[in-house]
Design an enzyme around this catalytic site. Structure first.
Site, PDB file in Angstrom:
ATOM      1  N   LYS A  84       0.824  -1.314  -0.097  1.00  0.00           N
ATOM      2  CA  LYS A  84      -0.116  -0.077  -0.087  1.00  0.00           C
ATOM      3  C   LYS A  84       0.992   1.257  -0.185  1.00  0.00           C
ATOM      4  CE  LYS A  84      -3.929   0.118   2.394  1.00  0.00           C
ATOM      5  NZ  LYS A  84      -4.757   0.209   3.577  1.00  0.00           N
ATOM      6  N   ILE A  85       0.673   2.213  -1.079  1.00  0.00           N
ATOM      7  CA  ILE A  85       1.336   3.319  -1.053  1.00  0.00           C
ATOM      8  C   ILE A  85       0.507   4.492  -1.146  1.00  0.00           C
ATOM      9  CG2 ILE A  85       2.785   4.724  -2.596  1.00  0.00           C
ATOM     10  CD1 ILE A  85       4.574   2.120  -1.844  1.00  0.00           C
TER      11      ILE A  85
END
Length: 219
Positions: A84-85
């Site tokens: 997750k960014i």
């Protein structure tokens, strides 16, 4: 539509897997802290051993180079890990680099179709529009899902729409109607999907009739 559980609680994950309908898990630093996790890497590995599908693990860093390095470390934990960014300029830059490296990503904190388009162009595996948080400020979270679906279909983007910040069963159903690929939800919302008062009434009536029948045949 695939169902993900938004949690770091292993007991909740195990119970959802037992239902036979769980496709993956999403986590974040808040959920990890809530679950009392002291060793995130070990905990991610445990989750991946329970769930056969994708498990989103979020980076803590917020600058490009640190995000890329942290993402590499997370991806090495297990093949099911999706990194997750956050939707920030350095985050989009990191997604583009990670995509070239073959590391799958989930661009989180999406609140507009423009943000989703940027993430898709960078090669994100998933985008996560936050429905509940948009609803909280008087915006229509489901309308955002519809906009993203239209844009992705128009241009053939393979990026998947992961409906997040789901607060209740209506969010799940509306996301499915709007064409989201995945809905990630708290365990309590997953449980609520099973519930309907007429089901409870109907089951009790069937059981009551059966008990009466038994009494009449044994008296």
């Amino acid at each position: 539509m695939r169902f993900f559980l938004d949690t770091a609680d292993l007991t909740e994950i195990q119970e959802a897997v037992a239902y036979g309908i769980l496709d993956g898990v999403t986590t974040n630093p808040t959920l990890m802290a809530k679950a009392g996790v002291s060793d995130p890497e070990s905990h991610y590995r445990k989750i991946c051993e329970i769930v056969s599908g994708d498990v989103s693990a979020e980076v803590i860093a917020t600058d490009y180079e640190a995000m890329v390095e942290e993402a590499k470390q997370l991806a090495n934990i297990h093949p099911n890990i999706v990194v997750k960014i956050p939707m920030i300029p350095d985050g989009v830059k990191a997604i583009a680099t990670l995509s070239q490296l073959g590391i799958r990503t989930n661009c989180t904190l999406i609140f507009s179709p423009a943000q989703a388009l940027l993430a898709a162009k960078a090669g994100a595996t998933y985008v996560s529009p936050f429905l509940g948080r948009l609803d909280d400020i008087g915006h229509d979270g489901i309308a955002l899902i519809k906009q993203i679906r239209l844009i992705f279909d128009n241009y053939g983007f393979e990026t998947q729409i992961l409906a997040a910040s789901i607060r209740h069963p209506k969010h799940v159903i509306a996301s499915a109607e709007a064409g989201a690929d995945v809905a990630t939800m708290p365990f309590k919302v997953l449980q609520q999907l099973f519930k309907h008062p007429l089901t409870d009434i109907g089951l009790e009536r069937f059981l009551s009739d059966y008990r009466k029948h038994l009494e009449s045949t044994t008296s």
